[in-house]
Write a protein that holds these residues in place. Structure first.
Motif, mmCIF file in Angstrom:
data_model
loop_
_atom_site.group_PDB
_atom_site.id
_atom_site.type_symbol
_atom_site.label_atom_id
_atom_site.label_comp_id
_atom_site.label_asym_id
_atom_site.label_seq_id
_atom_site.Cartn_x
_atom_site.Cartn_y
_atom_site.Cartn_z
ATOM 1 N N VAL A 162 -33.404 42.357 -7.986
ATOM 2 C CA VAL A 162 -33.506 41.386 -9.076
ATOM 3 C C VAL A 162 -33.698 42.082 -10.429
ATOM 4 O O VAL A 162 -33.025 41.734 -11.407
ATOM 5 C CB VAL A 162 -34.631 40.376 -8.796
ATOM 6 C CG1 VAL A 162 -34.835 39.442 -9.991
ATOM 7 C CG2 VAL A 162 -34.306 39.568 -7.543
ATOM 8 N N PRO A 163 -34.584 43.086 -10.547
ATOM 9 C CA PRO A 163 -34.678 43.784 -11.836
ATOM 10 C C PRO A 163 -33.347 44.414 -12.272
ATOM 11 O O PRO A 163 -33.010 44.397 -13.458
ATOM 12 C CB PRO A 163 -35.741 44.859 -11.578
ATOM 13 C CG PRO A 163 -36.575 44.305 -10.480
ATOM 14 C CD PRO A 163 -35.622 43.549 -9.605
ATOM 15 N N ALA A 164 -32.585 44.954 -11.322
ATOM 16 C CA ALA A 164 -31.292 45.536 -11.667
ATOM 17 C C ALA A 164 -30.335 44.461 -12.176
ATOM 18 O O ALA A 164 -29.566 44.691 -13.125
ATOM 19 C CB ALA A 164 -30.697 46.251 -10.459
ATOM 20 N N ALA A 165 -30.364 43.287 -11.550
ATOM 21 C CA ALA A 165 -29.474 42.207 -11.967
ATOM 22 C C ALA A 165 -29.842 41.700 -13.353
ATOM 23 O O ALA A 165 -28.968 41.477 -14.204
ATOM 24 C CB ALA A 165 -29.529 41.071 -10.952
ATOM 25 N N VAL A 166 -31.136 41.515 -13.607
ATOM 26 C CA VAL A 166 -31.566 41.052 -14.927
ATOM 27 C C VAL A 166 -31.180 42.075 -15.997
ATOM 28 O O VAL A 166 -30.650 41.725 -17.061
ATOM 29 C CB VAL A 166 -33.080 40.794 -14.938
ATOM 30 C CG1 VAL A 166 -33.569 40.481 -16.349
ATOM 31 C CG2 VAL A 166 -33.423 39.637 -13.991
ATOM 32 N N THR A 167 -31.412 43.345 -15.710
ATOM 33 C CA THR A 167 -31.068 44.405 -16.659
ATOM 34 C C THR A 167 -29.573 44.442 -16.937
ATOM 35 O O THR A 167 -29.136 44.724 -18.066
ATOM 36 C CB THR A 167 -31.527 45.767 -16.118
ATOM 37 O OG1 THR A 167 -32.939 45.730 -15.918
ATOM 38 C CG2 THR A 167 -31.185 46.894 -17.080
ATOM 39 N N ALA A 168 -28.768 44.145 -15.923
ATOM 40 C CA ALA A 168 -27.314 44.218 -16.086
ATOM 41 C C ALA A 168 -26.826 43.295 -17.192
ATOM 42 O O ALA A 168 -25.898 43.652 -17.935
ATOM 43 C CB ALA A 168 -26.621 43.872 -14.770
ATOM 44 N N TYR A 169 -27.426 42.137 -17.342
ATOM 45 C CA TYR A 169 -26.960 41.227 -18.385
ATOM 46 C C TYR A 169 -27.242 41.777 -19.782
ATOM 47 O O TYR A 169 -26.470 41.556 -20.716
ATOM 48 C CB TYR A 169 -27.571 39.845 -18.199
ATOM 49 C CG TYR A 169 -26.968 39.116 -17.021
ATOM 50 C CD1 TYR A 169 -25.632 38.738 -17.041
ATOM 51 C CD2 TYR A 169 -27.716 38.845 -15.877
ATOM 52 C CE1 TYR A 169 -25.058 38.097 -15.955
ATOM 53 C CE2 TYR A 169 -27.152 38.200 -14.795
ATOM 54 C CZ TYR A 169 -25.822 37.831 -14.828
ATOM 55 O OH TYR A 169 -25.248 37.205 -13.752
ATOM 56 N N SER A 170 -28.342 42.500 -19.937
ATOM 57 C CA SER A 170 -28.588 43.174 -21.204
ATOM 58 C C SER A 170 -27.541 44.255 -21.454
ATOM 59 O O SER A 170 -27.016 44.403 -22.569
ATOM 60 C CB SER A 170 -29.994 43.787 -21.211
ATOM 61 O OG SER A 170 -30.225 44.519 -22.397
ATOM 62 N N GLU A 171 -27.205 45.007 -20.407
ATOM 63 C CA GLU A 171 -26.184 46.055 -20.541
ATOM 64 C C GLU A 171 -24.821 45.449 -20.901
ATOM 65 O O GLU A 171 -24.076 46.006 -21.726
ATOM 66 C CB GLU A 171 -26.072 46.837 -19.231
ATOM 67 C CG GLU A 171 -27.270 47.716 -18.935
ATOM 68 C CD GLU A 171 -27.365 48.883 -19.905
ATOM 69 O OE1 GLU A 171 -26.489 49.768 -19.861
ATOM 70 O OE2 GLU A 171 -28.297 48.887 -20.732
ATOM 71 N N LEU A 172 -24.493 44.314 -20.301
ATOM 72 C CA LEU A 172 -23.193 43.702 -20.559
ATOM 73 C C LEU A 172 -23.116 43.053 -21.936
ATOM 74 O O LEU A 172 -22.019 42.701 -22.393
ATOM 75 C CB LEU A 172 -22.881 42.667 -19.471
ATOM 76 C CG LEU A 172 -22.708 43.240 -18.066
ATOM 77 C CD1 LEU A 172 -22.532 42.115 -17.055
ATOM 78 C CD2 LEU A 172 -21.544 44.217 -17.991
ATOM 79 N N ALA A 173 -24.266 42.886 -22.599
ATOM 80 C CA ALA A 173 -24.269 42.354 -23.963
ATOM 81 C C ALA A 173 -24.051 43.443 -25.009
ATOM 82 O O ALA A 173 -23.939 43.128 -26.203
ATOM 83 C CB ALA A 173 -25.589 41.629 -24.232
ATOM 84 N N ARG A 174 -23.982 44.696 -24.576
ATOM 85 C CA ARG A 174 -23.724 45.782 -25.526
ATOM 86 C C ARG A 174 -22.313 45.659 -26.114
ATOM 87 O O ARG A 174 -21.444 45.003 -25.527
ATOM 88 C CB ARG A 174 -23.886 47.133 -24.818
ATOM 89 C CG ARG A 174 -25.325 47.403 -24.408
ATOM 90 C CD ARG A 174 -25.447 48.545 -23.417
ATOM 91 N NE ARG A 174 -24.874 49.808 -23.903
ATOM 92 C CZ ARG A 174 -24.926 50.954 -23.243
ATOM 93 N NH1 ARG A 174 -25.519 51.003 -22.052
ATOM 94 N NH2 ARG A 174 -24.406 52.043 -23.735
ATOM 95 N N PRO A 175 -22.065 46.268 -27.274
ATOM 96 C CA PRO A 175 -20.714 46.193 -27.846
ATOM 97 C C PRO A 175 -19.658 46.698 -26.859
ATOM 98 O O PRO A 175 -19.903 47.625 -26.088
ATOM 99 C CB PRO A 175 -20.811 47.101 -29.078
ATOM 100 C CG PRO A 175 -22.262 47.077 -29.447
ATOM 101 C CD PRO A 175 -23.005 47.000 -28.143
ATOM 102 N N ALA A 176 -18.506 46.074 -26.900
ATOM 103 C CA ALA A 176 -17.426 46.446 -25.982
ATOM 104 C C ALA A 176 -16.921 47.855 -26.286
ATOM 105 O O ALA A 176 -16.869 48.285 -27.443
ATOM 106 C CB ALA A 176 -16.282 45.450 -26.096
ATOM 107 N N VAL A 177 -16.561 48.570 -25.234
ATOM 108 C CA VAL A 177 -15.922 49.877 -25.375
ATOM 109 C C VAL A 177 -14.605 49.832 -24.604
ATOM 110 O O VAL A 177 -14.451 49.078 -23.635
ATOM 111 C CB VAL A 177 -16.816 51.023 -24.862
ATOM 112 C CG1 VAL A 177 -18.088 51.113 -25.678
ATOM 113 C CG2 VAL A 177 -17.136 50.843 -23.382
ATOM 114 N N THR A 178 -13.666 50.642 -25.021
ATOM 115 C CA THR A 178 -12.350 50.690 -24.383
ATOM 116 C C THR A 178 -12.187 52.005 -23.628
ATOM 117 O O THR A 178 -12.903 52.982 -23.887
ATOM 118 C CB THR A 178 -11.236 50.566 -25.425
ATOM 119 O OG1 THR A 178 -11.338 51.670 -26.342
ATOM 120 C CG2 THR A 178 -11.341 49.261 -26.190
ATOM 121 N N PRO A 179 -11.246 52.055 -22.697
ATOM 122 C CA PRO A 179 -10.973 53.325 -22.022
ATOM 123 C C PRO A 179 -10.381 54.345 -22.998
ATOM 124 O O PRO A 179 -9.917 53.985 -24.085
ATOM 125 C CB PRO A 179 -9.932 52.928 -20.958
ATOM 126 C CG PRO A 179 -10.055 51.455 -20.804
ATOM 127 C CD PRO A 179 -10.461 50.938 -22.148
#
Length: 267
Positions: A177-194
């Motif tokens: 659960v802590p990993a899942a909650v943290t993931a949403y914060s990570e996914l809110a970071r600015p987008a990066v491209t390959p």
């Protein structure tokens, strides 16, 4: 720390690394691998904090990328195509940026990129609620309610392999659960491209909001070889539209590196 890894398909087949989405696990790729990528050796890790992999932090996108790079090293893959869904697609992009010489090409299925802050916060709050079940049959019913009809045949395998019983005799999905909650914060970071030189196929679900609508244009501005396809389906593209997704992936991986890019399509 070593991730738990599933392997599907012929050991002599061309290897492809498949990275699952948030709250998922590597075994979820099995049916898609065997039915749509049968000529490939599909290497599918459980991400940190998911499935049978260790769960300790950090749970950053950079750490997930390093973990998957370690999987490539363990399996002797100097270079390989990488397929990712949702969080796994975002991790695949970070892997390509971390070690661009190791990624042959990218297939991104509805990546979570630059989630709007309020949406990410709402989903993080929702992730604090952990469904528990008296028995596996309750989990079967719950998953069938939320998965697309096309994926219902996979539900019992999901329950058999991705559900565990705790010391309180309650059944829960195998993710931190802590990993899942943290993931949403990570996914809110600015987008990066390959990186610009890595051929990339982006498949976007037309009936979901995980993929930032500006992301295809950001990729077009940077990438030398890029294709985007919008599919009329929900977020779990490879579960809801497996035949079409499999054809797109096979055709993309079969292209010569110097060949023309796949044209944009809409379905």
């Amino acid at each position: 720390m070593s991730l738990h890894v599933y392997r599907f398909g012929p050991q002599t087949g061309r290897a492809i690394v498949a990275v699952h989405g948030l709250k998922g696990y590597g075994g979820r790729w099995r049916v898609f691998a065997e039915e749509q990528l049968s000529d490939f050796q599909v290497i599918a890790p459980d991400l940190r904090g998911h499935g049978l992999s260790p769960g300790e932090p950090p749970w950053t996108l950079e750490q997930h990328a390093q973990d998957v790079l370690d999987v490539l090293d363990r399996h002797g893959l100097g270079q390989a195509p990488v397929l990712g869904h949702s969080l796994g697609a975002t991790v695949a992009v970070y892997l390509a940026r971390l070690a661009p010489e190791r990624v042959d090409r990218l297939v991104l299925l509805d990546p979570g990129m630059a989630l709007p802050g309020p949406l990410a916060e709402r989903r993080a709050r929702d992730a604090l609620y952990v469904p528990t079940f008296d028995n596996p049959e309750e989990a079967v019913a719950e998953r069938a309610r939320f998965w697309p009809r096309e994926a219902h045949r996979l539900v019992r395998e999901e329950v058999a392999n991705h559900l565990g019983c705790g010391s309180d005799r309650r059944w829960r999905w195998r993710y931190s659960v802590p990993a899942a909650v943290t993931a949403y914060s990570e996914l809110a970071r600015p987008a990066v491209t390959p990186p610009a030189h890595i051929p990339t196929l982006l498949a976007v679900a037309g009936r979901h909001d995980a993929a930032n609508p500006s992301y295809p244009d950001a990729c077009r501005r940077v990438l030398n070889r890029f294709a985007v396809v919008e599919l009329d389906c929900g977020h779990h593209i490879h579960l809801e539209r497996p035949v079409e997704a499999g054809r797109l992936i096979r055709d993309f991986l079969a292209e010569a590196a110097s060949g023309p890019p796949v044209p944009d399509e809409a379905r």
